[in-house]
Write a protein that holds these residues in place. Structure first.
Motif, PDB file in Angstrom:
ATOM      1  N   GLU A   3       0.080  13.295  13.310  1.00 29.35           N
ATOM      2  CA  GLU A   3      -0.683  14.442  12.817  1.00 29.35           C
ATOM      3  C   GLU A   3      -0.063  15.007  11.558  1.00 29.35           C
ATOM      4  O   GLU A   3      -0.754  15.281  10.575  1.00 29.35           O
ATOM      5  CB  GLU A   3      -0.743  15.541  13.877  1.00 29.35           C
ATOM      6  CG  GLU A   3      -1.758  15.323  14.957  1.00 29.35           C
ATOM      7  CD  GLU A   3      -1.786  16.489  15.907  1.00 29.35           C
ATOM      8  OE1 GLU A   3      -1.542  17.633  15.474  1.00 29.35           O
ATOM      9  OE2 GLU A   3      -2.035  16.252  17.085  1.00 29.35           O
ATOM     10  N   LEU A   4       1.257  15.193  11.577  1.00 32.22           N
ATOM     11  CA  LEU A   4       1.944  15.729  10.403  1.00 32.22           C
ATOM     12  C   LEU A   4       1.837  14.771   9.216  1.00 32.22           C
ATOM     13  O   LEU A   4       1.649  15.200   8.083  1.00 32.22           O
ATOM     14  CB  LEU A   4       3.415  15.990  10.716  1.00 32.22           C
ATOM     15  CG  LEU A   4       3.717  17.191  11.599  1.00 32.22           C
ATOM     16  CD1 LEU A   4       5.200  17.226  11.921  1.00 32.22           C
ATOM     17  CD2 LEU A   4       3.296  18.468  10.926  1.00 32.22           C
ATOM     18  N   ARG A  10       2.068  13.004   1.301  1.00 32.03           N
ATOM     19  CA  ARG A  10       3.148  12.794   0.338  1.00 32.03           C
ATOM     20  C   ARG A  10       4.522  13.047   0.941  1.00 32.03           C
ATOM     21  O   ARG A  10       5.519  12.971   0.241  1.00 32.03           O
ATOM     22  CB  ARG A  10       2.955  13.700  -0.883  1.00 32.03           C
ATOM     23  CG  ARG A  10       1.699  13.441  -1.673  1.00 32.03           C
ATOM     24  CD  ARG A  10       1.570  12.038  -2.209  1.00 32.03           C
ATOM     25  NE  ARG A  10       2.694  11.617  -2.988  1.00 32.03           N
ATOM     26  CZ  ARG A  10       2.953  10.369  -3.339  1.00 32.03           C
ATOM     27  NH1 ARG A  10       2.123   9.411  -2.976  1.00 32.03           N
ATOM     28  NH2 ARG A  10       4.004  10.068  -4.036  1.00 32.03           N
ATOM     29  N   PHE A  11       4.602  13.359   2.221  1.00 35.03           N
ATOM     30  CA  PHE A  11       5.892  13.606   2.866  1.00 35.03           C
ATOM     31  C   PHE A  11       6.419  12.305   3.438  1.00 35.03           C
ATOM     32  O   PHE A  11       5.704  11.574   4.117  1.00 35.03           O
ATOM     33  CB  PHE A  11       5.747  14.619   3.998  1.00 35.03           C
ATOM     34  CG  PHE A  11       5.652  16.045   3.551  1.00 35.03           C
ATOM     35  CD1 PHE A  11       5.315  16.370   2.260  1.00 35.03           C
ATOM     36  CD2 PHE A  11       5.905  17.071   4.431  1.00 35.03           C
ATOM     37  CE1 PHE A  11       5.223  17.682   1.843  1.00 35.03           C
ATOM     38  CE2 PHE A  11       5.831  18.380   4.022  1.00 35.03           C
ATOM     39  CZ  PHE A  11       5.480  18.693   2.728  1.00 35.03           C
ATOM     40  N   GLY A  12       7.675  12.008   3.171  1.00 38.51           N
ATOM     41  CA  GLY A  12       8.325  10.851   3.765  1.00 38.51           C
ATOM     42  C   GLY A  12       8.991  11.244   5.073  1.00 38.51           C
ATOM     43  O   GLY A  12       8.830  12.362   5.570  1.00 38.51           O
ATOM     44  N   GLU A  39       5.464   3.363  13.575  1.00 37.83           N
ATOM     45  CA  GLU A  39       4.075   3.766  13.359  1.00 37.83           C
ATOM     46  C   GLU A  39       3.506   3.190  12.060  1.00 37.83           C
ATOM     47  O   GLU A  39       2.375   3.482  11.707  1.00 37.83           O
ATOM     48  CB  GLU A  39       3.976   5.294  13.323  1.00 37.83           C
ATOM     49  CG  GLU A  39       4.355   5.979  14.602  1.00 37.83           C
ATOM     50  CD  GLU A  39       3.329   5.770  15.702  1.00 37.83           C
ATOM     51  OE1 GLU A  39       2.174   5.440  15.392  1.00 37.83           O
ATOM     52  OE2 GLU A  39       3.703   5.936  16.873  1.00 37.83           O
ATOM     53  N   ASN A  40       4.307   2.371  11.356  1.00 38.95           N
ATOM     54  CA  ASN A  40       3.921   1.764  10.068  1.00 38.95           C
ATOM     55  C   ASN A  40       3.515   2.815   9.041  1.00 38.95           C
ATOM     56  O   ASN A  40       2.567   2.643   8.288  1.00 38.95           O
ATOM     57  CB  ASN A  40       2.794   0.743  10.244  1.00 38.95           C
ATOM     58  CG  ASN A  40       3.251  -0.474  10.985  1.00 38.95           C
ATOM     59  OD1 ASN A  40       4.387  -0.908  10.840  1.00 38.95           O
ATOM     60  ND2 ASN A  40       2.374  -1.026  11.808  1.00 38.95           N
ATOM     61  N   LEU A  41       4.255   3.913   9.015  1.00 38.75           N
ATOM     62  CA  LEU A  41       4.009   4.965   8.040  1.00 38.75           C
ATOM     63  C   LEU A  41       4.860   4.713   6.812  1.00 38.75           C
ATOM     64  O   LEU A  41       5.977   4.215   6.904  1.00 38.75           O
ATOM     65  CB  LEU A  41       4.370   6.333   8.637  1.00 38.75           C
ATOM     66  CG  LEU A  41       3.533   6.781   9.817  1.00 38.75           C
ATOM     67  CD1 LEU A  41       4.113   8.046  10.405  1.00 38.75           C
ATOM     68  CD2 LEU A  41       2.100   6.987   9.405  1.00 38.75           C
ATOM     69  N   SER A  42       4.320   5.035   5.669  1.00 37.16           N
ATOM     70  CA  SER A  42       5.085   4.956   4.434  1.00 37.16           C
ATOM     71  C   SER A  42       4.366   5.776   3.384  1.00 37.16           C
ATOM     72  O   SER A  42       3.154   5.973   3.441  1.00 37.16           O
ATOM     73  CB  SER A  42       5.256   3.521   3.959  1.00 37.16           C
ATOM     74  OG  SER A  42       4.008   2.991   3.596  1.00 37.16           O
TER      75      SER A  42
END
Length: 71
Positions: A3-4, A10-12, A39-42
């Motif tokens: 969610e965040l 743009r937050f890492g 979660e494969n976030l980047s």
């Protein structure tokens, strides 16, 4: 965390970790980093725009013969 990450694209992981720490949801930054990667976030990198370092000056050509010599 998803969610965040969706709210703030743009937050890492370090900035997301600070937000989660303020809400007292996490303590360990290594765990936050591991979940972030699972979660494969980047953060997507932006394409860099190349700009000239200085203004180009066009030199005037010779007005007549024998005014400009090559070396």
């Amino acid at each position: 965390m998803l969610e965040l990450a969706n709210d703030r694209r743009r937050f890492g992981s370090p900035r997301l970790h600070e937000l989660l720490r303020r809400e007292e949801l996490v303590q360990n930054h290594k765990r936050t980093e591991r979940i972030y990667q699972e979660e494969n976030l980047s953060v997507r990198t932006r394409k860099r725009v190349k700009r000239p370092s200085h203004a180009r000056i066009v030199q005037a050509g010779p007005a007549g013969p024998d005014e400009q010599w090559a070396m």
